[in-house]
Write a protein that holds these residues in place. Structure first.
Motif, short mmCIF file in Angstrom:
data_model
loop_
_atom_site.label_atom_id
_atom_site.label_comp_id
_atom_site.label_asym_id
_atom_site.label_seq_id
_atom_site.Cartn_x
_atom_site.Cartn_y
_atom_site.Cartn_z
N HIS A 183 -1.49 56.77 43.54
CA HIS A 183 -2.42 57.84 43.94
C HIS A 183 -3.82 57.66 43.38
O HIS A 183 -4.81 57.66 44.14
N VAL B 166 4.63 64.99 42.25
CA VAL B 166 4.52 64.77 43.69
C VAL B 166 5.32 65.80 44.48
O VAL B 166 6.21 66.47 43.93
N HIS C 261 5.90 62.68 48.59
CA HIS C 261 5.44 61.87 47.47
C HIS C 261 3.92 61.83 47.38
O HIS C 261 3.34 60.88 46.85
N LYS C 262 3.27 62.88 47.89
CA LYS C 262 1.84 63.05 47.70
C LYS C 262 1.60 63.73 46.36
O LYS C 262 2.35 64.63 45.98
N ALA C 263 0.54 63.31 45.67
CA ALA C 263 0.27 63.85 44.34
C ALA C 263 -0.12 65.32 44.40
O ALA C 263 -0.85 65.74 45.30
#
Length: 551
Positions: free
Chosen positions: A86, A68, A72-74
């Motif tokens: 996700h 991430v 905390h976005k993949a």
């Protein structure tokens, strides 16, 4: 906040940790690892030890299954995974949209039987087809606000469950009015598209958001092709339990049941954001409570949104129009059997299996070197070629093989344009992401309503002339991509403004009081990540030449 590359590298450290866990029979998502992460988190809070910062966790101390970034976005897509948060959002998103597409167009392949049972005229059938894609225009706009205020999980589940009575209600239709009303309300389900795109946009990193958005939407759109042979198959099975005029009614219990299963699953097992549910993240202070009116006005005052609304009306809108007219066109123009015409027509929708993803991938590849300017050029080129192929298809009305070959190529570029469109949409406004996604999505349905009303209703044009003129209109409306300009990234023909930054652009949506109150904190994170949309030479990691900031 750490840079994109640093966080993604930390995520890869987690993957190595996961693999070690798998070798011992536990795995990152197993109970032992989760308990370990929570134990480490608790000890760190009590001062007994420091948390290992190489392993990012959510609000409850749970590690992520994918690498991430700082939001905390993949940073990658793992198609065979269904892990929280996700990939579960990824799969729930396309499944929800898929269900809505199946139910919205479930009546189309059964029209010969329904028409005979309800004594429907050609005009009444045409009106019902338009109603199916028109009803969701306002609903898509509303869905954008719902996602901004309460999150995509509630948006998906409440809409799927809310229109289920209309799907079952098709079994009770007794005339043109009830048939039209059922199709109208079932069409509301297409607004799940907005929640799907919103969910992908908050779950996946900017470098892959185009591919993620395109794939979830494309697999959802696939329902329009699947229903062309699914519903006739269900109908054939139901003939064992009743005559034709009963069997077609029983067939609608299948899409209705799908709505219930998927809607409840999303409500119980989905997660709004990487760190937790909307309410949890707001309570933690990481995200401010949304002012719906302010968010709505912010989105509406951004001219880039309206350019995308117009453009999207002539890619997704064209797809909806073709799904309604292509089977009857092949049947009438080339004197095919109805079942053969339906199978050949399904090829248009089935291209969604990969075509929309190709558009998102093409946009992501263009952005790797040229940033947002590459994305804009990609959209304009792909959608203009879509228009050219539409014109050619209309002129091949005397050749079935030529029509089919060009139809498939035309479908490819239609869906690639859709994918390229939603690779740009998440960057128009972070604060009003839901509103922007909703309006752009609604533009697709509005485009279908306009093209069907102008070119394919009544006897003003033959169908092949209507297809030709629609292609000319596509080429003309796609020119609205040209004025789109971001100060920090530039536009198709003009470079960025000197000194302009992502933070300046995205924070301009907030007042000074809102900034001081911390309402823009999450947007500041997004702005730092959005630097990836600069041309490659102008990105922070290249300007500062820090090797550890590269992915």
């Amino acid at each position: 906040h750490p840079g994109r590359g640093t966080r993604c590298a930390q995520g890869h450290a987690l993957e190595r940790h996961v693999k070690r866990g798998e070798e011992t029979g536990t795995g990152a998502m197993g109970k032992k690892d989760t308990q370990k992460a929570r134990h480490m988190h608790g000890m760190a809070q009590s001062g007994a030890m420091e948390i290992d910062e190489s392993i990012p966790t959510d609000l409850k101390g749970r590690p992520f299954d994918l690498p991430v970034d700082s939001e905390h976005k993949a940073c990658k897509i793992k198609l065979l995974s269904f892990a929280l948060p996700h990939m579960r959002a990824f799969h729930f998103g396309w499944m929800s949209f898929f269900c809505s597409f199946v139910s919205t167009f479930a009546a189309a392949p059964l029209i010969p039987v329904i028409r005979a049972d309800l004594n429907l005229t050609a005009s009444e059938l045409s009106n019902a087809g338009i109603a199916a894609v028109t009803g969701t225009i306002a609903c898509r706009i509303a869905m954008g606000a719902v996602c901004d205020v309460v999150g995509p999980r509630y948006g998906h589940s409440f809409l799927l469950l809310g229109i289920t009575p209309a799907v079952f209600g098709m079994a009770l239709a007794d005339g043109a009015i009830s048939f039209l009303l059922c199709r109208f309300f079932i069409g509301f389900g297409l607004a799940t598209f907005v929640a799907t795109q919103f969910w992908s946009s908050v779950m996946f990193n900017g470098k892959i958001v185009g591919t993620a958005n395109a794939t979830t939407a494309g697999w959802g759109n696939l329902g329009g092709g699947v229903t062309q042979f699914l519903m006739p198959g269900v109908y054939a099975g139901m003939l064992k339990y009743g005559p034709p005029f009963v069997a077609w009614r029983l067939s609608f219990f299948v899409p209705g049941a799908l709505h219930i299963v998927v809607g409840l699953s999303i409500l119980m097992f989905g997660r709004d954001l990487p760190d937790g549910q909307y309410g949890e993240v707001i309570k933690s202070g990481q995200m401010a409570k949304v002012n719906p009116l302010k968010v709505f006005l912010t989105g509406c005052l951004n001219y880039r949104m309206w350019c995308m609304v117009l453009s999207y009306g002539f890619c997704f809108g064209v797809e909806l129009t073709m799904l309604n007219i292509i089977a009857p066109y092949l049947f009438d123009q080339f004197s095919l059997r109805l079942d053969i015409a339906g199978i050949l027509a399904s090829c248009f929708g089935l291209m969604n299996l990969f075509a929309r993803s190709l558009g998102g991938l093409a946009s992501d590849i263009a952005a790797q070197k040229y940033g947002m300017r590459g994305r804009l050029w990609c959209l304009w080129i792909v959608q203009t070629l879509e228009g050219v192929l539409c014109v050619i298809m209309g002129r091949l009305y005397t050749s079935l093989p030529g029509t089919l070959v060009v139809m498939i190529l035309f479908s490819l570029f239609v869906q690639m344009a859709e994918g390229a469109s939603y690779a740009i949409t998440p960057y128009v406004s972070k604060r009003s992401l839901g509103i922007v996604s909703g309006f752009v999505g609604a533009g697709g349905n509005a485009g279908s309503t306009i093209t069907q009303a102008i070119f394919f209703k009544g006897s003003s044009f033959t169908t092949y002339d209507g297809i030709t003129y629609m292609g000319v209109m596509i080429i003309g409306v796609t020119l609205f991509v040209l004025p789109i300009y971001f100060p920090m990234w530039g536009g198709m023909f003009v470079g960025p403004r000197e000194g302009a930054t992502e933070e300046e652009y995205y924070l301009s949506d907030f007042s000074e009081e809102e900034k001081k109150a911390g309402m823009a904190n999450s947007v500041i994170k997004f702005a730092k990540e959005a630097a990836s949309e600069r041309a490659k030479a102008n990105r922070p990691e290249n300007l500062t030449a820090q090797p550890d900031s590269k992915v």
